[in-house]
Design an enzyme around this catalytic site. Structure first.
Site, PDB file in Angstrom:
ATOM      1  N   ASP A  13     -16.292 -11.417  35.284  1.00 47.72           N
ATOM      2  CA  ASP A  13     -17.247 -10.583  36.023  1.00 47.72           C
ATOM      3  C   ASP A  13     -16.541  -9.671  37.021  1.00 47.72           C
ATOM      4  O   ASP A  13     -17.173  -9.180  37.962  1.00 47.72           O
ATOM      5  CB  ASP A  13     -18.246 -11.466  36.768  1.00 47.72           C
ATOM      6  CG  ASP A  13     -19.582 -11.569  36.035  1.00 47.72           C
ATOM      7  OD1 ASP A  13     -19.670 -11.044  34.912  1.00 47.72           O
ATOM      8  OD2 ASP A  13     -20.522 -12.166  36.573  1.00 47.72           O
ATOM      9  N   ASP A  37     -13.882 -23.599  36.574  1.00 48.11           N
ATOM     10  CA  ASP A  37     -13.721 -22.414  37.419  1.00 48.11           C
ATOM     11  C   ASP A  37     -12.293 -21.895  37.310  1.00 48.11           C
ATOM     12  O   ASP A  37     -11.397 -22.575  36.795  1.00 48.11           O
ATOM     13  CB  ASP A  37     -14.056 -22.748  38.863  1.00 48.11           C
ATOM     14  CG  ASP A  37     -15.562 -22.842  39.081  1.00 48.11           C
ATOM     15  OD1 ASP A  37     -16.314 -22.454  38.167  1.00 48.11           O
ATOM     16  OD2 ASP A  37     -15.988 -23.314  40.159  1.00 48.11           O
ATOM     17  N   ASP A  44      -9.767 -21.520  39.208  1.00 45.74           N
ATOM     18  CA  ASP A  44      -8.607 -22.183  39.809  1.00 45.74           C
ATOM     19  C   ASP A  44      -8.417 -23.604  39.305  1.00 45.74           C
ATOM     20  O   ASP A  44      -7.567 -24.328  39.841  1.00 45.74           O
ATOM     21  CB  ASP A  44      -8.742 -22.196  41.331  1.00 45.74           C
ATOM     22  CG  ASP A  44     -10.000 -22.928  41.798  1.00 45.74           C
ATOM     23  OD1 ASP A  44     -11.053 -22.682  41.201  1.00 45.74           O
ATOM     24  OD2 ASP A  44      -9.925 -23.712  42.752  1.00 45.74           O
ATOM     25  N   ASP A  73     -25.415 -25.040  39.573  1.00 42.32           N
ATOM     26  CA  ASP A  73     -24.972 -26.337  39.063  1.00 42.32           C
ATOM     27  C   ASP A  73     -25.922 -27.459  39.477  1.00 42.32           C
ATOM     28  O   ASP A  73     -26.289 -28.315  38.671  1.00 42.32           O
ATOM     29  CB  ASP A  73     -23.547 -26.627  39.549  1.00 42.32           C
ATOM     30  CG  ASP A  73     -23.358 -26.336  41.032  1.00 42.32           C
ATOM     31  OD1 ASP A  73     -24.369 -26.030  41.710  1.00 42.32           O
ATOM     32  OD2 ASP A  73     -22.221 -26.410  41.518  1.00 42.32           O
TER      33      ASP A  73
END
Length: 653
Positions: free
Chosen positions: A229, A288, A290, A382
């Protein structure tokens, strides 16, 4: 006096005889005068330098505050700050009156019908009367209410710790079939989709893609989606080149970029799940940008779904590569270790339900579809999908022994924005989900657990009483002696709760006191976020991507690439792989050459105003000889001052 040797004797008791010569006395007096003049000159110079430095700091702070005001949205941003400012002004005025009363010998605690001797004396008597009649009853009632909430939340935390001890004692943990899938027959493995949502993740995109591409799973049964994104074209090109390099190595990986970036992460995941080419896939793993899963992640999580059709989610634990980087990351590690080791594990074992952490988890795609899929209505997508899946009867499993490396925010600015999102979203979700929870077909116990424990107690009550009791009521009780908090509320019970918090991370025991002070300091941000989410204020739907520093070194990335090269049995791709490695190295080299801006400290007004309020209260407690109150208020005020001046963690570039 006998003098047999005829020596001359000087009578030192005589008035007319001077021991020191007149010339020597004059010389020493001049030297003494010059010393006094030099010291006076140094004192004046030092005082002038201090005044100049003070005004320079005030001017710099004023400029930075004006800059922050321009950056912030004007709506719904100053309510709490104005309230704390009013408390600070009232406390300073009360401190001024109390100091005057102390110097003049007036009674500091009791109202006496004395005749007013001056306007200050009259103001002091009026303040005592108003304080006893109106302020004290209100503070006393609010303090009792907050103490009850504190006890209830402490009891909940104690029960969670007892549940964790029971799990350890009985060695309770989810188990899966050892040989769930035939290693020689790849067709027996289920189709797994891996999604990596990211947005302007320049520092960590390469290592996250590399870790996902090295998952130990049959290549023909695995598909990796890189959901980018990013709105910066340079980052888009870097990620697209990275995906192309891994595709050349034989990986089934695709790059997807949205032109219309709505709904933040939820919108990104929803768009990815709408693709036709994933309709045959059974499970989806989400990481995600990281997060770096170990190669055996899928083999440790997917087998739990076999012969367990009611299982909808398998959540792994987070592990941090930079937990010892600075004081801020050490304190975060304490809090998150308790969250995973105690809260998630206990709820997973005894309730089969907990909040999905948004990453490092594997979902059954059918559970997502039955629960309505990803929705863009909150910033905690989530938790939203987890609650809806729980209402539809799906069960969750938490694997405490399966860990995924990730990164903690190293700057206070990034951490504060993360906590703002984490505490405003649940309250926003509570407003939306309450009717569905009440009308759902789950048991009354599960409804009560969702409403009172999951949402109200752990998401609303905790930040409310922590901020109200320790940051507002406690300093006010110093100026209102009619109300006094018990010692066990100020000292003993908070220390006990901190000890329980620190048990999952025993190496962090030296940071027990800083952790307690920092949690009280962060209660301002959490309280403000909770109110914003509960009442749908301007910042409730604010999403800021947490800044990463990319602590996983470049050597780790190169090592991952070498492992992928060794495992590749297609010799004809060797030249292209080498070229892609050179491209990765050149990109990393270019990234090193990017000039960095100077690091700047920010000023956080709410924390600074509260620091002055607490320090003012500590000065008042010193006048009235409140020993324990003085030390608590002093150190708590200093912790607010450190955070308000952005002196904890790394500064943003």
């Amino acid at each position: 006096m006998d003098n047999p040797n005829n020596y001359s004797v000087l009578d030192i008791n005589g008035d007319a005889v001077s021991v020191l010569p007149e010339k020597s006395k004059t010389k020493n007096t001049k030297q003494f005068a010059w010393v006094l003049l030099l010291r006076a000159h140094r004192a004046v110079s030092c005082l002038f330098w201090l005044v100049k430095t003070f005004f320079a700091m005030v001017a710099a702070a004023k400029k930075r505050i004006i800059f922050l005001r321009r950056r912030e949205e004007p709506k719904n941003r100053g309510g709490l700050l104005r309230f704390v400012k009013v408390l600070l002004l009232v406390s300073m005025a009360a401190l001024f009156l109390d100091v005057i009363a102390h110097l003049k010998g007036w009674n500091l605690g009791l109202i006496q019908p004395l005749k007013a001797q001056s306007s200050i004396h009259w103001s002091y008597l009026g303040w005592l009367s108003f304080r006893a009649d109106y302020i004290a009853p209100m503070i006393k009632g609010l303090s009792k209410f907050c103490i009850v909430l504190f006890l209830v939340q402490s009891l909940d935390r104690l029960l969670l710790c007892l549940g964790c001890f029971w799990i350890k004692f009985k060695s309770l943990k989810p188990t899966a079939e050892g040989n769930a899938y035939d290693l020689e027959d790849s067709c027996g493995f289920p189709l797994v989709l891996v999604q990596i949502p990211m947005c302007n993740e320049r520092e960590v995109y390469a290592q996250s893609i590399s870790a996902a591409c090295q998952l130990d799973w049959p290549r023909d049964r695995l598909l990796i989606q890189v959901l980018d994104d990013s709105d910066e074209e340079s980052i888009q090109l870097l990620i697209r080149d990275e995906v192309s390099a891994w595709r050349q190595k034989g990986l089934n990986i695709v790059y997807q970029h949205r032109l219309i970036r709505t709904g933040y992460k939820a919108g990104n995941l929803k768009s990815a799940m709408a693709c036709d080419y994933i309709k045959d896939y059974e499970f989806v793993a989400i990481f995600d940008a990281d997060f770096q899963p170990n190669p055996d992640f899928l083999k440790l999580t997917i087998p739990h779904f076999k012969d367990n059709p009611e299982l909808g989610l398998v959540q792994a634990r987070w592990s941090f590569v930079n937990k010892d980087e600075n004081l801020l990351t050490r304190l975060q590690n304490i809090s998150l270790s308790f969250h995973f080791e105690v809260e998630q594990q206990v709820n997973g074992i005894f309730l089969n339900f907990f909040g999905f952490n948004g990453t490092a988890g594997v979902w059954r795609i059918k559970a997502l579809e039955d629960s309505g899929g990803w929705l863009e209505r909150t910033t905690v997508e989530d938790m939203d999908i987890a609650v809806r899946a729980h209402l539809n009867g799906w069960k969750f499993i938490f694997l405490n022994d399966v860990r995924v490396l990730c990164e903690l925010p190293e700057s206070y600015e990034a951490y504060k924005k993360q906590q703002q999102r984490w505490h405003s979203g649940p309250m926003q979700l509570f407003r939306l989900c309450l009717p569905s929870i009440i009308t759902s077909k789950i048991s009354i116990w599960k409804k009560a657990n969702l409403i009172f424990l999951f949402f109200l107690l752990r998401k609303l009550i905790l930040p409310f009483y922590s901020f109200t009791l320790f940051c507002i009521i406690l300093p006010l009780t110093i100026f209102v002696p009619e109300v006094e908090l018990p010692t066990w509320v100020i000292c003993y019970l908070p220390i006990l709760m901190s000890l329980l918090n620190i048990l999952p991370a025993p190496k962090s025991f030296p940071f027990l006191v800083p952790f307690q002070l920092f949690e009280n300091t962060m209660s301002v941000t959490k309280f403000n976020a909770m109110v914003s989410g509960l009442f749908q204020l301007g910042s409730a739907y604010e999403w800021v991507v947490t800044k990463k520093s990319g602590r996983s070194s470049e050597s780790d990335l190169i090592g991952m690439t070498e492992v992928a090269l060794k495992s590749s049995n297609q010799q004809k791709l060797h030249e292209r792989v080498s070229e892609s490695d050179l491209a990765v190295s050149s990109k990393l080299h270019k990234h090193e050459k990017i000039p960095l801006r100077n690091k700047k400290n920010k000023l956080y007004r709410k924390e600074l105003v509260l620091a002055f309020l607490l320090l003012t209260a500590s000065a008042r407690s010193l006048v009235s000889a409140h020993g324990l109150h003085f030390y608590f208020l002093l150190f708590q005020g200093l912790s607010f001052l450190i955070v308000g001046l952005d002196l904890i963690g790394e500064q943003m570039q």
